[in-house]
Design an enzyme around this catalytic site. Structure first.
Site, PDB file in Angstrom:
ATOM      1  N   HIS A 219       0.835  -1.187   0.000  1.00 50.56           N
ATOM      2  CA  HIS A 219       0.000   0.000   0.000  1.00 50.56           C
ATOM      3  C   HIS A 219       0.878   1.247   0.000  1.00 50.56           C
ATOM      4  CE1 HIS A 219       1.184  -0.455   4.176  1.00 50.56           C
ATOM      5  NE2 HIS A 219       0.868   0.813   4.382  1.00 50.56           N
ATOM      6  N   ASP A 221       0.718   5.311   1.841  1.00 52.68           N
ATOM      7  CA  ASP A 221       0.055   5.979   2.960  1.00 52.68           C
ATOM      8  C   ASP A 221      -0.703   7.217   2.485  1.00 52.68           C
ATOM      9  OD1 ASP A 221       1.135   4.089   4.595  1.00 52.68           O
ATOM     10  OD2 ASP A 221       2.677   5.392   5.462  1.00 52.68           O
ATOM     11  N   HIS A 275       4.775   0.015  -0.038  1.00 47.31           N
ATOM     12  CA  HIS A 275       5.516  -0.721   0.969  1.00 47.31           C
ATOM     13  C   HIS A 275       4.589  -1.739   1.613  1.00 47.31           C
ATOM     14  CE1 HIS A 275       3.850   2.942   2.798  1.00 47.31           C
ATOM     15  NE2 HIS A 275       3.761   2.271   3.937  1.00 47.31           N
ATOM     16  N   ARG A 285       6.228  -9.037  15.844  1.00 48.41           N
ATOM     17  CA  ARG A 285       6.877  -7.765  15.535  1.00 48.41           C
ATOM     18  C   ARG A 285       5.977  -6.626  15.988  1.00 48.41           C
ATOM     19  NH1 ARG A 285       6.455  -4.055  11.125  1.00 48.41           N
ATOM     20  NH2 ARG A 285       8.397  -2.917  10.716  1.00 48.41           N
TER      21      ARG A 285
END
Length: 342
Positions: A219, A221, A275, A285
């Site tokens: 996607h 941002d 990204h 994570r």
């Protein structure tokens, strides 16, 4: 009667203690996971180190200051990403923020799901594994954070402190990037106040089912810039020159990336690049993302001719993104707002 009520209370507490903190991915997405062989291949991606910007250089001589700004603008044009050190956010705040974040995500799934306005997990609209995000998050408007969000006082306090510091850093960075375009920074001071921004606490559970599962799908941002604090597990990947690269984590740095609004405002000078995050088969994570956004009625226009994009408001952009995700299963973004040339 009292004994019975106490027994029931203790039994409920015991059940909650044994309840998994992980969302029910495997049961909810059972049909998609049965097609695990059709998962997108994400392994074997070359590692890269993002351009490094030392913000201490802004306090040195005029030559160092100019070089620092130039490097930042160049990275925003060529990579759409860079990392900063000596950024002014103290180590204690970052560590406390991560500590409280870990506590929050360690709660039973049912407790987290009770935060209906801010808690989200998976991909409700997913129709294939490529659209499934193996992650959970609290996505919080800073305006809510500044008022009465019902988090634990310790978490609320550190989130407010963190948001305030990252807001100041974001303003500094966009002012520099605007000045490198020859533009005044008053726009950002007026339109992007702290209360219009968003904070997202992310957790990517270990995913032993497949080595090729997205923690979050590819996607861009929908903001001006994003400030990311991540741990050392790794998993962040980005597109550079048409290929995917895995970002090497740096414990001292914050990761900065350009968002769609800045690409449009800069008339395609700064790049908002795709990204994604790849899930780890063994380790969970954590990351914290701060989205530097304007008020909903803010008009995004470059003021440079010839304009690549037609003018649009932030709320128009968000609505279009939401419509596309609902209809197509993924975001289309800036191409929706290209000016038609004849």
């Amino acid at each position: 009667m009292v004994a019975s009520e106490n027994d029931s209370k203790h039994a409920n507490q015991a059940m909650r203690m044994h309840e998994s903190a992980d969302p029910p991915f495997e049961t909810t997405y059972k049909r998609l996971l049965e097609k695990v062989m059709a998962a997108p291949e994400v392994s074997g991606v070359a590692e890269c180190e993002l351009p490094m910007i030392d913000l201490n250089e802004l306090k040195m001589g005029e030559l160092s200051k100019r070089e620092c700004k130039k490097k930042m603008a160049q990275a925003s044009q060529e990579w759409g990403f860079f990392q900063v050190v000596n950024h002014g956010i103290c180590k204690d705040v970052l560590e406390k923020m991560r500590e409280e974040q870990v506590k929050l995500f360690a709660k039973p799934f049912s407790d987290k799901a009770a935060y209906k306005g801010s808690y989200r997990w998976g991909t409700p609209s997913a129709t294939c594994l490529a659209q499934l995000s193996w992650s959970e998050a609290f996505h919080v408007s800073v305006s809510d954070l500044l008022s009465s969000l019902n988090f634990h006082p310790n978490l609320s306090s550190i989130m407010r402190q963190y948001a305030r510091m990252v807001s100041e850093l974001s303003q500094k960075l966009v002012e520099i990037l605007a000045s490198e375009l020859g533009q005044k920074s008053d726009f950002f001071k007026e339109k992007c106040v702290e209360s219009t921004c968003y904070l997202r606490l992310n957790r990517y559970p270990a995913c032993p089912i497949s080595p090729d599962m997205f923690g979050i799908m590819a996607h861009t941002d929908s903001d001006f810039i994003t400030v990311l604090h991540q741990d050392q597990i790794g998993g962040l990947q980005l597109v550079k020159d048409g290929s995917w690269f895995a970002v090497k984590p740096n414990p001292q740095a914050l990761v900065i990336n350009i968002g769609d609004l800045f690409q449009a405002w800069s008339n395609n000078v700064y790049k908002s690049v795709e990204h994604r995050v790849v899930a780890n088969p063994v380790y969970e994570r954590f990351s914290t993302a701060y989205f530097f956004c304007p008020s909903y009625d803010t008009v995004i226009a470059s003021g440079v001719e010839p304009c690549v994009y037609k003018s649009f408001t932030f709320v128009e952009y968000r609505k279009q993104v939401q419509q596309d995700v609902k209809f197509f299963g993924h975001k289309i973004g800036l191409p929706r707002f290209l000016l038609q040339t004849h």
